[in-house]
Design an enzyme around this catalytic site. Structure first.
Site, PDB file in Angstrom:
ATOM      1  N   HIS A 115      25.315  56.793  44.703  1.00  0.00           N
ATOM      2  CA  HIS A 115      24.826  55.581  45.366  1.00  0.00           C
ATOM      3  C   HIS A 115      25.736  54.416  45.008  1.00  0.00           C
ATOM      4  CE1 HIS A 115      23.132  55.212  41.353  1.00  0.00           C
ATOM      5  NE2 HIS A 115      22.576  54.039  41.604  1.00  0.00           N
ATOM      6  N   ASP A 132      27.399  50.460  38.511  1.00  0.00           N
ATOM      7  CA  ASP A 132      27.661  51.349  37.368  1.00  0.00           C
ATOM      8  C   ASP A 132      28.068  52.760  37.806  1.00  0.00           C
ATOM      9  OD1 ASP A 132      24.950  51.417  38.262  1.00  0.00           O
ATOM     10  OD2 ASP A 132      24.327  52.479  36.452  1.00  0.00           O
ATOM     11  N   ASP A 159      20.537  58.079  40.225  1.00  0.00           N
ATOM     12  CA  ASP A 159      19.414  57.479  39.521  1.00  0.00           C
ATOM     13  C   ASP A 159      18.174  57.745  40.374  1.00  0.00           C
ATOM     14  OD1 ASP A 159      21.702  56.423  38.337  1.00  0.00           O
ATOM     15  OD2 ASP A 159      21.137  54.371  38.561  1.00  0.00           O
TER      16      ASP A 159
HETATM   17 ZN   LIG Z   1      22.878  53.669  37.504  1.00  0.00          ZN
HETATM   18 ZN   LIG Z   2      21.299  52.719  40.395  1.00  0.00          ZN
END
Ligand SMILES: [Zn+2]
Ligand SMILES: [Zn+2]
Length: 290
Positions: free
Chosen positions: A49, A53, A199
């Site tokens: 995504h 990060d 995530d």
């Molecule tokens: Zn992340």
């Molecule tokens: Zn994320």
């Protein structure tokens, strides 16, 4: 957030000489060099995504690959918006002339096979996060059967026939007798599999996809006592990762994507092990052989 001990997310899946990069957080190219990977061998990058990060290492990595003179195509599998983000930066780089970056948009509504060759199949599947997010399943393709050496001698099977037999053919003797394949071969090695899930909130819907994998990487951003915060931020706890590993009957669980609030992650791993004993922390530089 990165800490002095932990870089943001990036992993390498290696099958023989093929390197597949999964996510590319800030500093990925530095870590690749530090841990001895040949960056030039990376031809496929999978981006779960578009949170920073997981992608801020991409411009630097691509820039270095171009400077090293990498030629041909670099395939990036990601949300379709990534191309726009990258094009904005890349138009200032002349070095990309010999490197063609090809973007492949992911499907965030259903599972999809996004890469397949003779050795490996890679499937994306939707996760549930604050923005569109996918997990990735890496499955080794079934390998050929092993020849039974004793049978090879007993039936004097010529070299020219052996590949067919490995692929499942029977052997026919000079007198016309058929020797069934099962009598002259031994079972092939079971194909290995790896699932990458970050995530995401705890998501039972992915169990059919990740069921029985040899290794599951699942995020455990928070410890079990912060389940409310995990839910609010669309992340998971170490207990939830372990629960999912248990329900999906995986062989081994790796937890990672730890919040920067945890200086040591030992407590999170110990907590996971109360539910799923085969849990390990994905520390920077660790490698796991399937
Ligand atoms: Zn992340
Ligand atoms: Zn994320």
């Amino acid at each position: 957030m990165p800490t002095s001990q932990r870089f943001p997310t990036s992993q390498v899946v290696r099958l023989n000489e093929q390197l597949f990069l999964v996510d590319c957080g800030e500093g990925t190219q530095i870590q690749l060099r530090k841990f001895g990977f040949k960056m030039g061998k990376i031809n496929h990058i999978f981006i779960s995504h578009l949170h920073g990060d997981h992608i801020y290492g991409l411009p630097g990595l691509i820039s270095s690959l171009a400077l090293y003179g990498k030629k041909g195509e670099l395939h990036i599998y990601a949300h379709s918006d990534l191309q726009q983000m990258m094009d904005g930066m890349m138009k200032f780089m002349n070095e990309l002339t010999d490197l063609k970056v090809k973007y492949h948009p992911l499907n965030f509504r259903r599972n999809a096979v996004i890469f397949e060759d003779k050795r490996i199949k890679i499937t994306s599947f939707p996760l549930k996060h604050r923005i569109s997010c996918c997990g990735f399943l890496f499955q080794e393709q079934p390998s050929a059967l092993h020849l039974d050496k004793k049978a090879l001698e007993r039936y004097e099977i010529p070299v020219s026939q052996r590949q067919n037999i490995k692929n499942g053919a029977d052997f026919i003797l000079a007198n016309g007798t058929v020797v069934p394949n099962s009598e002259i071969t031994l079972p092939s090695n079971p194909p290995k599999s790896y699932a990458f899930c970050t995530d995401t909130i705890f998501l039972k819907e992915i169990i059919p996809v990740i069921e029985d994998v040899d290794l599951l990487y699942h995020e455990a951003t928070f410890a079990g006592d912060l389940a409310e915060l995990a839910k609010k931020t669309f992340h998971s706890t170490s207990l939830q990762a372990a629960e999912l590993a248990k329900l999906a009957n995986v062989k081994k669980l790796l937890v990672g994507h730890f919040s920067s609030r945890y200086k040591s992650v030992t407590a999170l791993v110990d907590e996971s092990r109360t539910i799923f004993p085969e849990t390990y922390a994905a520390n920077d530089g660790d490698s796991f052989v399937l």
